[in-house]
Design a protein around this motif. Structure first.
Motif, PDB file in Angstrom:
ATOM      1  N   GLU A   1     -26.847 -34.578  -2.485  1.00 27.86           N
ATOM      2  CA  GLU A   1     -25.805 -34.674  -1.472  1.00 27.86           C
ATOM      3  C   GLU A   1     -25.481 -33.292  -0.924  1.00 27.86           C
ATOM      4  O   GLU A   1     -25.813 -32.274  -1.542  1.00 27.86           O
TER       5      GLU A   1
ATOM      6  N   PRO B   1     -22.493 -36.624   2.979  1.00 26.22           N
ATOM      7  CA  PRO B   1     -23.407 -37.729   2.682  1.00 26.22           C
ATOM      8  C   PRO B   1     -24.081 -37.577   1.325  1.00 26.22           C
ATOM      9  O   PRO B   1     -24.291 -36.461   0.837  1.00 26.22           O
TER      10      PRO B   1
ATOM     11  N   VAL C   1     -21.017 -41.952   1.232  1.00 29.04           N
ATOM     12  CA  VAL C   1     -20.230 -40.758   1.508  1.00 29.04           C
ATOM     13  C   VAL C   1     -19.445 -40.427   0.246  1.00 29.04           C
ATOM     14  O   VAL C   1     -18.845 -41.302  -0.370  1.00 29.04           O
TER      15      VAL C   1
END
Length: 122
Positions: A47, A31, A10
């Motif tokens: 991401e 994420p 994350v």
């Protein structure tokens, strides 16, 4: 976490841009998935993040304010030390709700990877 040659995690991001009296500041979370070959210290990644963007236009404007924002990102990280990477290049594309604003950027920088503090994976 690590899954074979994939690393999942994350990202918590912040950006602060200012030109004259106009500013564009964001904070987001999402994420991240990276490819880790364990042979070369370069990791390509992608991401997706969501968060808030604050826009202040010099002289005031109806577009001033805080709105929902999203970003799609991809890049290459080069490991310098165990928890420090050089982000060789990163491209991002995003959008800000309630506005016809789609910021794009190409950047480089230093990345500090924090240790896993929450649920350890087996």
């Amino acid at each position: 976490g690590r899954l074979a040659i994939l690393s999942a995690g994350v990202d918590l991001r912040g950006s602060f841009a200012k030109s004259g009296g106009t500013s564009f500041n964001t904070g987001s979370i999402g994420p991240r998935i990276a490819l880790n070959t364990h042979i070369v210290p370069i990791q390509p990644y992608v991401e997706a993040t969501v968060g808030l963007a604050n826009i202040n236009v010099a002289g005031g404007s109806p577009s001033n304010g805080t709105n929902f924002e999203y970003q799609l990102l991809g890049g290459l990280d080069f490991t310098i030390f165990p928890r420090i990477d050089w982000r060789l290049a990163e491209y991002s594309y995003g959008g800000v709700s309630a506005q016809n604003l789609h910021p794009r950027s190409l950047s480089t920088g230093i990345v500090l990877r924090l240790p896993r503090l929450l649920l350890p994976l087996p």
